[in-house]
Scaffold this active site. Structure first.
Site, PDB file in Angstrom:
ATOM      1  N   CYS A  81       0.824  -1.210   0.000  1.00 27.06           N
ATOM      2  CA  CYS A  81       0.000   0.000   0.000  1.00 27.06           C
ATOM      3  C   CYS A  81       0.868   1.275   0.000  1.00 27.06           C
ATOM      4  O   CYS A  81       1.458   1.591  -1.022  1.00 27.06           O
ATOM      5  CB  CYS A  81      -0.996  -0.055   1.145  1.00 27.06           C
ATOM      6  SG  CYS A  81      -2.415   0.968   0.818  1.00 27.06           S
ATOM      7  N   HIS A 174      -3.354  -4.883   1.705  1.00 28.48           N
ATOM      8  CA  HIS A 174      -2.702  -5.441   2.903  1.00 28.48           C
ATOM      9  C   HIS A 174      -3.084  -6.911   2.999  1.00 28.48           C
ATOM     10  O   HIS A 174      -4.249  -7.254   2.876  1.00 28.48           O
ATOM     11  CB  HIS A 174      -3.220  -4.756   4.162  1.00 28.48           C
ATOM     12  CG  HIS A 174      -2.891  -3.308   4.230  1.00 28.48           C
ATOM     13  ND1 HIS A 174      -1.802  -2.831   4.904  1.00 28.48           N
ATOM     14  CD2 HIS A 174      -3.511  -2.231   3.704  1.00 28.48           C
ATOM     15  CE1 HIS A 174      -1.767  -1.511   4.809  1.00 28.48           C
ATOM     16  NE2 HIS A 174      -2.792  -1.127   4.076  1.00 28.48           N
ATOM     17  N   GLU A 176      -1.121  -8.637   5.509  1.00 33.82           N
ATOM     18  CA  GLU A 176      -0.551  -8.900   6.840  1.00 33.82           C
ATOM     19  C   GLU A 176      -1.566  -8.689   7.956  1.00 33.82           C
ATOM     20  O   GLU A 176      -1.316  -9.030   9.101  1.00 33.82           O
ATOM     21  CB  GLU A 176       0.699  -8.031   7.045  1.00 33.82           C
ATOM     22  CG  GLU A 176       0.467  -6.552   7.302  1.00 33.82           C
ATOM     23  CD  GLU A 176       0.044  -5.770   6.068  1.00 33.82           C
ATOM     24  OE1 GLU A 176       0.008  -6.338   4.964  1.00 33.82           O
ATOM     25  OE2 GLU A 176      -0.282  -4.585   6.217  1.00 33.82           O
TER      26      GLU A 176
END
Ligand code: GLN
Length: 196
Positions: A81, A174, A176
């Site tokens: 990002c 994202h 994670e």
């Protein structure tokens, strides 16, 4: 499994803790990068999500830009990002001076505001195999130009969202934030290990 690899996560601002945690789940040595000396001895670097205008300012304030850029050109690097914005060749916002590691152009905040955030699963082609990834889009950038040497690994609604060029991986989303470790493993195996 990856205890022979030391990966730094740029920790000036933003979502660095989640990346550190994901790396530690895979037994990689994960290190916060907050100042110049933290860049020594790294096998790879992750630039997390956050706010690219702020990261840009802090990089210069802490005198880290040229050393970081040098590392990003040599070692396996992954930008998520805001991290993708930082690694791009061109950004549509003059407040961000990108590190120019991957030959793409990006438009900031092109998926809308925080309230327009969404979570989905995306298909990706990893090592020639179809994979499913958890993906959160949070004020994500759009890739508006893809250079010749860049490979698109995943698209969403016809737009590239996961791309690779040599030692540099970028995702506009994202992964994670979820339990899915697929992309973190892919990064360690195909980028950090290879460019160590
Ligand atoms: N909109 C942010 C930026 O331009 C990126 C958002 C994110 O990293 N989730 O830097």
């Amino acid at each position: 499994m990856y205890s022979h690899l030391t990966v730094g996560v740029l920790a000036l601002q933003g979502d660095f803790e989640r990346h550190l945690f994901r790396l530690s789940l895979l037994n990689a040595n994960a290190r916060e990068v907050r100042a110049l000396p933290d860049l020594e001895g790294l096998d790879g670097l992750i630039i997390p999500g956050g706010e690219s205008t702020t990261m840009n300012l802090l990089l210069d304030r802490f005198g880290m830009r040229s050393k970081l850029q040098e590392l990003c050109r040599q070692k396996g690097v992954w930008g998520t990002c805001a991290g993708m914005i930082m690694l791009a060749q061109e950004v549509d916002d003059e407040r961000v001076k990108p590190l120019q590691v991957i030959d793409i152009s990006v438009k900031r905040n092109a998926y809308g505001r925080q309230v327009d955030s969404f979570h989905t699963e995306v298909r990706a082609e990893l090592n020639g195999k179809p994979s499913l990834l958890s993906a959160s889009f949070i004020r994500a950038p759009i890739v508006s130009r893809v250079g010749k040497g860049v490979k698109i690994l995943s698209e969403h609604n016809g737009k590239p969202i996961l791309l690779i060029q040599n030692n540099c991986l970028v995702s506009s989303f994202h992964t994670e934030l979820d339990e899915d470790l697929t992309l973190t493993k892919y990064y360690l195996e195909n980028l950090v290990s290879v460019f160590k």
